[in-house]
Design a protein around this motif. Structure first.
Motif, short mmCIF file in Angstrom:
data_model
loop_
_atom_site.label_atom_id
_atom_site.label_comp_id
_atom_site.label_asym_id
_atom_site.label_seq_id
_atom_site.Cartn_x
_atom_site.Cartn_y
_atom_site.Cartn_z
N ASN A 1 -20.40 -20.22 50.05
CA ASN A 1 -20.76 -19.53 51.25
C ASN A 1 -19.96 -19.98 52.24
O ASN A 1 -20.00 -20.79 53.06
CB ASN A 1 -22.29 -19.78 51.72
N ASP B 1 -18.64 -14.82 59.80
CA ASP B 1 -18.88 -14.66 58.43
C ASP B 1 -17.89 -13.60 57.67
O ASP B 1 -18.03 -12.29 58.06
CB ASP B 1 -20.18 -14.08 58.03
N ASP C 1 -16.85 -13.47 54.65
CA ASP C 1 -16.92 -13.48 53.04
C ASP C 1 -15.94 -14.45 52.62
O ASP C 1 -15.29 -14.39 51.43
CB ASP C 1 -16.82 -12.14 52.55
N SER D 1 -14.90 -18.07 50.69
CA SER D 1 -15.40 -18.94 49.30
C SER D 1 -15.90 -20.19 49.90
O SER D 1 -17.05 -20.54 49.60
CB SER D 1 -14.59 -18.85 48.39
N GLN E 1 -10.50 -17.96 49.93
CA GLN E 1 -11.08 -16.90 49.74
C GLN E 1 -10.80 -16.38 48.48
O GLN E 1 -9.41 -16.21 48.10
CB GLN E 1 -10.94 -15.67 50.73
#
Length: 803
Positions: A117, A135, A137, A139, A157
């Motif tokens: 997250n 946010d 998305d 990693s 990511q």
């Protein structure tokens, strides 16, 4: 002596603040909406989070306070007072697993989330409120650097590394763009730093430099590489100097690169103290370098070091997996500091004792929450140590250590003042001449040094192979105090279910005459005093799972040994499915079993002899996904709680309706710490559900508690009640179906609250300080009359202050 059992006494804050989450685009804003001082005065629906703040990833110094990013949230250590504050999601953090931290000109913290997250949050540590969350998305976040007008965040990511740019605009930081320093694929970005108009990025390919004001750094051609550096594991900024760990060497960069030492192999971080001395840290030691770059002295750390920090007083601070250590650089001695918390965030089995203590068991050992705080019994392969703890010790980390072979824990129960828990996969192993064993672990609650390991050599447990490997699952204590054990891995089919009697006899439940054998037993339960046990089993690549019911009778032979007669029956949990795996089961009213399958929750209704069963046509929570480790339990009101190891928490009420709805509880609609829910247990007297997740333990005040038989424990809070208020007064301790009337002292009726209204939830009622007319009442003392349909009633006084 293991460090976990020898921390000094420290302080912990007990204040928690809840937050309401509103999502808009990529930015999440949070507003505080309640403060729960403790569950002794908490409202139905309020959450607490218990996370471990021992594993400290990075720290910064703000005045006399050390602020640390941990795997359990943010830890504040006030050096002068020795006091700790522990912040988690109920304090407004968007993630509790924090991997990077920095501070901006406003005194706000910039926080980066660990894998998986990779969220970025700006957080006010003074008000304990979130300022903004970004946010995308991602990693994970590996590093953050902030100046007055710009901030840069290194991120991963999926498989791609990059840098986010944020700019100061309209009195706030806002996201602007993504930078990519390299045409070639990067394996990591370990750090970012700002110096003037230049942005530095430490990577596996070297240190990239780009002018972020004059050039568009979205394009790799606008970056350059510092010469001769590869595999840059750390880059620390000390004023105008960059200290760089690269390829086993320590470098300094101001206007040009200068080699400081070639003795940096295996080092993880590097700093320069105020007197100019360079220190570097490996996993378990610190090197002090002389002016020629040679190792002058080496200090051993008892915890695994993540980061170094040079403190303003000249000392060093190490952030480790076992707390903080402050090192005196004159003699290399360390003072260790850690807060009172569980030793781990991951516990896979829970139980609540009759006195209200919570027992959590997992791969790291056992943690027990009492009124004093957390006590830990830590599993170790090398160290065994027990201590005498007083209540004063609970201001810091409290732990004993015990030697046994650990793995995932499936089940934990209490019997006669002893805790029992099962290890899901343990084989005797010789370490330093000692044989470390696992199996069923037991210890005395009041004297944990009274510790017992039941393995294949010293018990009736049948191993899976000649090496003594045990794979144990469910435990259950029946009304006669027999301990039932589900031996998933037993080689002998007639020893898959084993019973340990109160007088220490071992009884095996044979499967004689059973055409479809119970090869892979999971959870087990005994139905009241009916002489019936139930056990689930799971499908593997060879055998089909089934649901088994056995009628049993224990007898005592003339020799004094125990014997058992058993009549087995098996059933499909779902006639329409090829997979009849049953992970867990509960029995509510007589003749009914609820079974948890990979497809969802099923209900079986048996005849009076449990020899046949009819299946209800409906599968509850179909499609959620319940994998191995998912379980079901029932509270004192026969509501069924289902935990999914991948998809959250669900509740089916006794009337077959969901609570709060069919969507269940998730991190995005509650304070649930993770979608990976591992276990649930209840304090039925107080109405508290404890929920173990992969990120820590939650507690939730629920409207389902043991039925009150009188109004003897009724109380109202807060007292006095100050109005107007965004939160209602709570009248706690109600009997079922209670209604309330509020009067003046002269007897004039002001407000009626009916039991079926939204202002009554289980054993609590809520009053907003208003009369039936909607007007606020005045300052004064009022009478509250509580009554229920059976004729019981009670009158108490409350005080109100209208401001």
């Amino acid at each position: 002596m293991d460090l976990l059992s020898n921390f000094g006494a420290l302080f912990r804050s007990g204040a928690y603040r809840g937050t309401l989450i509103l999502r808009k685009s990529f930015v999440v804003f949070y507003w505080s909406f309640f403060i729960a001082s403790s569950f002794s005065q908490s409202r139905v629906g309020e959450w607490e989070s218990y996370t471990s703040h021992l594993d400290i990833v990075q720290s910064i110094e703000i005045g006399d306070t050390i602020v640390s990013a941990t795997s359990g949230g943010i830890l504040l250590y006030h050096q002068l007072s020795g006091r700790f504050e522990m912040l988690n999601n109920t304090d407004g953090l968007s993630t509790t697993d924090v991997s990077a931290i920095a501070i901006d000109k406003n005194g706000y913290l910039w926080l980066g989330g660990a894998s998986p997250n990779g969220v970025v949050q700006i957080y006010d540590p003074k008000s304990h409120e979130s300022v903004a969350v970004f946010d995308f998305d991602l990693s994970e976040i590996s590093d953050i650097t902030v100046s007055d007008s710009v901030a840069f965040v290194a991120y991963l990511q999926n498989q791609d590394w990059g840098i986010l740019e944020f700019i100061w605009k309209d009195d706030a930081f806002s996201y602007r763009q993504i930078f990519n320093p390299s045409v070639a694929q990067l394996s990591f970005i370990s750090g970012v730093a700002i110096r003037g108009d230049s942005l530095f990025a430490a990577t596996d390919l070297g240190v990239f430099v780009g002018n972020y004001r004059d050039y568009i750094l979205n394009y790799p051609q606008n970056w350059s590489l510092l010469p001769g550096l590869t595999d840059v594991v750390r880059m620390q900024q000390e004023g105008n100097e960059l200290l760089i760990l690269a390829g086993g060497d320590i470098w300094s960069y101001s206007d040009s690169l200068r080699l400081m030492s070639n003795h940096g192999t295996n080092m993880l971080d590097v700093v320069r103290s105020p007197d100019g001395t360079i220190f570097a840290a490996a996993k378990n030691h610190i090197n002090r370098y002389d002016s020629d770059g040679n190792v002058e002295s080496q200090w051993t750390s008892k915890g695994n070091i993540h980061r170094l920090l040079s403190l303003s007083n000249g000392n060093l601070l190490t952030s480790t997996n076992r707390g903080l250590a402050v090192w005196d650089i004159t003699d290399g001695t360390a003072a260790w500091h850690a807060p009172n918390s569980p030793a781990s965030n991951v516990y896979t089995a829970l139980t609540v004792l009759d006195d209200g203590r919570l027992v959590a068991a997992g791969n790291n050992g056992v943690a027990i929450l009492s009124d004093n705080g957390w006590y830990n019994l830590v599993a170790s392969s090398t160290t065994e140590a027990f201590h005498e703890f007083t209540s004063d010790h609970y201001s810091g980390f409290v732990a004993d250590t015990v030697m046994y072979r650990t793995n995932r824990v499936w089940s934990v129960v209490e019997r006669d003042g002893r805790i029992f828990y099962t290890i899901q996969g343990a084989q005797p192993t010789v370490i330093n001449g000692d044989t470390i064993r696992g199996g069923v672990i037991s210890f005395d609650l009041e004297d944990p040094s009274d510790f017992q390991i039941y393995d294949a050599d010293n018990s009736g447990l049948n191993p899976h192979n000649n090496d003594g490997y045990l794979n144990l699952r469910g435990l259950y204590v029946d009304s006669d105090n027999n301990l039932w054990i589900s031996n998933f891995g037993a080689a002998d089919i007639d020893k898959k279910i084993t019973v340990l009697t109160p007088d220490s006899q071992w009884i095996h439940i044979p499967q004689t005459g059973l055409s479809s054998k119970c090869y892979n037993p999971t959870d087990i339960l005994v139905v009241g005093n009916e002489g019936i046990f139930m056990v689930g089993s799971n499908t593997d690549h060879i055998r089909q799972g089934k649901f088994f019911v056995g009628e049993y009778e224990f007898t005592k032979l003339e020799s004094g040994e125990d014997s058992v007669l058993v009549d087995w029956h098996f059933f499909n949990s779902n006639e329409s499915s090829d997979d009849n795996t049953v992970w867990a089961q509960v029995a509510t009213e007589s003749g009914t079993a609820w079974v948890l399958t990979p497809l969802g929750l099923r209900r079986l209704t048996f005849n009076s002899t449990y020899t046949s069963a009819s299946q209800y046509f409906y599968t509850y929570f179909f499609g959620v996904g319940f994998g191995e480790g998912s379980k079901i339990v029932s509270d004192s009101r026969d509501n069924i709680w289902l935990n999914s190891t991948s998809s959250g928490l669900f509740v089916l009420l006794a009337n077959s309706s969901p609570w709060p709805d069919w969507n269940g509880f998730h991190p995005d609609n509650s304070f649930l710490l993770s979608e990976e829910v591992l276990a649930v247990a209840f304090d039925d007297e107080c109405g508290i559900a404890y929920i173990a997740t992969s990120k820590g333990i939650n507690s939730l005040r629920i409207p389902f508690a043991d039925e009150r038989t009188s109004y003897s424990k009724i109380r109202a809070f807060p007292s006095p009640y100050r109005i107007p208020s965004s939160q209602p007064m709570v009248i706690d301790g109600l009997m079922d179906e209670s209604s309330l009337k509020i009067f003046t002292l002269s007897g004039r009726l002001l407000r009626t609250i009916q039991s079926l209204s939204g202002d009554v939830s289980g054993y609590q009622a809520f009053w907003d300080g208003r009369a039936d007319s909607g007007e606020l009442v005045g300052t004064g003392v009022y009478l509250v009359a509580v009554y229920e349909p059976g004729g019981e009633s009670f009158v108490t006084k409350i005080a109100v202050i209208r401001e």
